[in-house]
Design an enzyme around this catalytic site. Structure first.
Site, PDB file in Angstrom:
ATOM      1  N   HIS A 138       0.858  -1.188   0.000  1.00  0.00           N
ATOM      2  CA  HIS A 138       0.000   0.000   0.000  1.00  0.00           C
ATOM      3  C   HIS A 138       0.892   1.234   0.000  1.00  0.00           C
ATOM      4  CE1 HIS A 138      -3.220   2.759   0.859  1.00  0.00           C
ATOM      5  NE2 HIS A 138      -2.654   3.135   1.996  1.00  0.00           N
ATOM      6  N   GLY A 153       3.008   5.019   4.151  1.00  0.00           N
ATOM      7  CA  GLY A 153       2.497   5.681   5.343  1.00  0.00           C
ATOM      8  C   GLY A 153       1.054   5.280   5.590  1.00  0.00           C
ATOM      9  N   LYS A 154       0.553   5.653   6.757  1.00  0.00           N
ATOM     10  CA  LYS A 154      -0.821   5.309   7.099  1.00  0.00           C
ATOM     11  C   LYS A 154      -1.805   6.014   6.178  1.00  0.00           C
ATOM     12  CE  LYS A 154      -0.004   4.306  12.008  1.00  0.00           C
ATOM     13  NZ  LYS A 154      -0.340   4.673  13.408  1.00  0.00           N
ATOM     14  N   SER A 155      -2.993   5.438   6.075  1.00  0.00           N
ATOM     15  CA  SER A 155      -4.034   6.024   5.244  1.00  0.00           C
ATOM     16  C   SER A 155      -4.379   7.429   5.734  1.00  0.00           C
ATOM     17  CB  SER A 155      -5.280   5.132   5.274  1.00  0.00           C
ATOM     18  OG  SER A 155      -6.281   5.635   4.434  1.00  0.00           O
ATOM     19  N   GLY A 156      -4.469   8.388   4.814  1.00  0.00           N
ATOM     20  CA  GLY A 156      -4.826   9.755   5.161  1.00  0.00           C
ATOM     21  C   GLY A 156      -3.664  10.657   5.504  1.00  0.00           C
ATOM     22  N   VAL A 157      -2.422  10.145   5.418  1.00  0.00           N
ATOM     23  CA  VAL A 157      -1.266  10.959   5.793  1.00  0.00           C
ATOM     24  C   VAL A 157      -0.873  11.938   4.686  1.00  0.00           C
ATOM     25  CG1 VAL A 157       0.614   9.489   4.934  1.00  0.00           C
ATOM     26  CG2 VAL A 157       0.925  10.779   7.066  1.00  0.00           C
ATOM     27  N   GLY A 158      -1.362  11.697   3.458  1.00  0.00           N
ATOM     28  CA  GLY A 158      -1.082  12.639   2.374  1.00  0.00           C
ATOM     29  C   GLY A 158      -0.216  12.090   1.252  1.00  0.00           C
ATOM     30  N   LYS A 159      -0.210  10.786   1.081  1.00  0.00           N
ATOM     31  CA  LYS A 159       0.642  10.178   0.041  1.00  0.00           C
ATOM     32  C   LYS A 159       0.191  10.592  -1.364  1.00  0.00           C
ATOM     33  CE  LYS A 159      -0.204   5.960   1.421  1.00  0.00           C
ATOM     34  NZ  LYS A 159      -1.065   6.267   2.583  1.00  0.00           N
ATOM     35  N   SER A 160      -1.100  10.452  -1.630  1.00  0.00           N
ATOM     36  CA  SER A 160      -1.605  10.749  -2.973  1.00  0.00           C
ATOM     37  C   SER A 160      -1.516  12.238  -3.286  1.00  0.00           C
ATOM     38  CB  SER A 160      -3.056  10.262  -3.112  1.00  0.00           C
ATOM     39  OG  SER A 160      -3.132   8.853  -2.968  1.00  0.00           O
ATOM     40  N   ASP A 177      -1.907   3.933  -4.522  1.00  0.00           N
ATOM     41  CA  ASP A 177      -2.701   3.088  -3.623  1.00  0.00           C
ATOM     42  C   ASP A 177      -2.153   1.669  -3.507  1.00  0.00           C
ATOM     43  OD1 ASP A 177      -4.889   2.905  -1.788  1.00  0.00           O
ATOM     44  OD2 ASP A 177      -5.868   1.592  -3.232  1.00  0.00           O
ATOM     45  N   GLU A 202      -6.170   8.779  -6.593  1.00  0.00           N
ATOM     46  CA  GLU A 202      -7.353   9.080  -5.779  1.00  0.00           C
ATOM     47  C   GLU A 202      -7.025  10.180  -4.780  1.00  0.00           C
ATOM     48  OE1 GLU A 202      -9.994   7.665  -2.094  1.00  0.00           O
ATOM     49  OE2 GLU A 202      -8.322   6.397  -2.715  1.00  0.00           O
ATOM     50  N   ARG A 243      18.433  14.343  12.109  1.00  0.00           N
ATOM     51  CA  ARG A 243      18.608  15.721  11.665  1.00  0.00           C
ATOM     52  C   ARG A 243      19.897  15.920  10.877  1.00  0.00           C
ATOM     53  NH1 ARG A 243      17.054  19.813  16.439  1.00  0.00           N
ATOM     54  NH2 ARG A 243      17.214  21.215  14.649  1.00  0.00           N
TER      55      ARG A 243
END
Length: 310
Positions: A138, A153-160, A177, A202, A243
Site C-alpha cells: 500500500h 504511510g498510514k491512510s490519510g497521511v497525504g501520500k496521494s 494506492d 485518488e 537531523r
C-alpha cells in the site's frame, strides 16, 4: 493458476508449433533451461525434466549419428509427462523420432529461427521476469529525477496529495494506492500498477483522476525500479528524528533491503519539495558525495583545531 504456460512462450517469441499441441497449456515453473547433451548420449540419471529443453545444432548433429534403435528410445526418455516443451533453434530439421515421442506424451515441440545463444538469453530473461517473486504494498510509486521513490504511510497521511504535487512539478506517476512489486534479481525491485488502476490517482474530496488524461503521457510510467522508500508519518512531539542524515535505515521488500527515509508530516511542510531534494541527495550519495559526512568531518577538524590551540 500457473504464471507461465508453454503457450505464453510460444506466443511471445512467435515459435512454430511442430507437434504435441495437446500440451501447450503445460505450466513452466522455473526459468532455468536445459541443453540435453548428456541425455542425447543416454545419461538420464540427473535429467531435469521439469525444465524447458533447448536443442541446438550440437545436440541434433549428435542425435543424427546415433543408431536407429537408440534414436526412438532417446526421444521417448526426453519427452516426459512434466516436460513443458522442447524447442529447436536455427530452424533445424525436426527428427521424426521426436515428433512421434512428443505426440505420444503430449510434449509440445517448437521451433525458432534464432541462434541458440540468443534464444537462450531471451527465453531466460522472459521467464525470470514472469516467474520472479512478487508482492503488493500500500503506497505510491513516483519517478523523481530518475529515482524510483516508493511513498508509504498510514491512510490519510497525504501520500496521494504529495504524488499529485510531484506530478505537477514534472515528475512521473507509476502507481497509486497499490504498488505491485516483483524481484527480478537479488537487488532489483520493479514496481508497477495493477491494470485496473493504472494511471489513476485518488484524492480525498476530489475523487479519482486520470493523470495521463490531465497531464499527458509524459506524466506517467508503466513501471520503475524502486531505489528509495519515503515513509510519511504524523509528527510526534518528543520523538527524535534524524537531523544530520547519517543514520541509514532500510526496509526489506521480499529479499531486498531498500534505503528508507522517515519524513514527519505537519502543517507547513512542503513534502513534494522534501522528496525532490531527498531524491537528488540520494543520487549524490551514490556518486560518493555525502553532505552529512562532509559536515561531520569539518566539525571534527574544527574541534580538533580548537583543542590544539588550547
Amino acid at each position: 493458476m500457473p504464471k507461465v504456460r508453454t503457450k505464453d512462450v510460444m506466443d511471445k517469441f512467435k515459435l512454430e508449433l511442430i507437434s504435441g499441441e495437446e500440451g501447450i497449456n503445460r505450466p513452466i515453473t522455473m526459468s532455468d533451461l536445459s541443453r540435453p547433451g548428456l541425455e542425447m548420449a543416454g545419461y538420464f540419471t540427473y535429467y531435469p525434466k521439469e525444465r524447458v529443453q533447448l536443442l541446438g545444432k550440437t545436440e541434433i548433429t549428435f542425435f543424427e549419428k546415433l543408431p536407429e534403435e537408440e534414436k526412438k528410445q532417446r526421444m521417448l526418455s526426453l519427452c516426459t509427462e512434466i516436460t513443458p516443451a522442447i524447442i529447436l533453434s536455427r530452424d533445424l530439421p525436426i527428427p521424426p523420432e521426436l515428433v512421434e515421442a512428443s505426440e505420444e506424451n503430449g510434449v509440445p515441440v517448437l521451433r525458432s529461427p534464432l541462434k541458440t545463444t540468443r534464444l537462450t538469453s531471451r527465453l531466460t530473461n522472459f521467464l525470470e521476469s514472469q516467474l520472479a517473486p512478487t508482492t503488493a504494498i500500500h503506497g505510491v510509486l513516483v519517478d523523481v529525477y530518475g529515482v524510483g521513490v516508493l511513498i508509504i504511510g498510514k491512510s490519510g497521511v497525504g501520500k496521494s496529495e504529495t504524488a499529485l504535487e510531484l506530478v505537477k512539478r514534472g515528475h512521473r506517476l507509476v502507481a497509486d494506492d497499490c504498488v505491485e512489486i516483483r524481484q527480478e534479481d537479488q537487488d532489483t525491485l520493479i514496481g508497477s500498477a495493477p491494470e485496473l488502476i493504472e494511471h489513476l490517482l485518488e484524492i480525498r474530496g476530489l475523487g479519482i483522476i486520470n493523470v495521463m488524461t490531465l497531464f499527458g503521457a509524459g506524466a506517467v510510467r508503466s513501471f520503475k525500479r524502486i531505489t528509495l522508500v519515503m515513509s510519511l508519518e504524523l509528527w510526534e512531539q518528543g520523538k527524535q528524528y534524524d537531523r544530520l542524515g547519517l543514520e541509514e535505515e532500510t526496509m526489506k521488500i521480499i529479499d531486498t533491503d531498500v534505503p528508507k527515509l522517515t519524513i514527519p508530516v505537519r502543517p507547513g511542510r512542503n513534502l513534494a519539495v522534501i522528496i525532490e531534494v531527498a531524491a537528488m541527495n540520494f543520487r549524490l550519495k551514490r556518486m560518493g558525495l555525502n553532505a552529512a559526512e562532509q559536515f561531520t568531518h569539518k566539525l571534527a577538524d574544527v574541534i580538533e583545531d580548537g583543542e590544539l590551540e588550547e
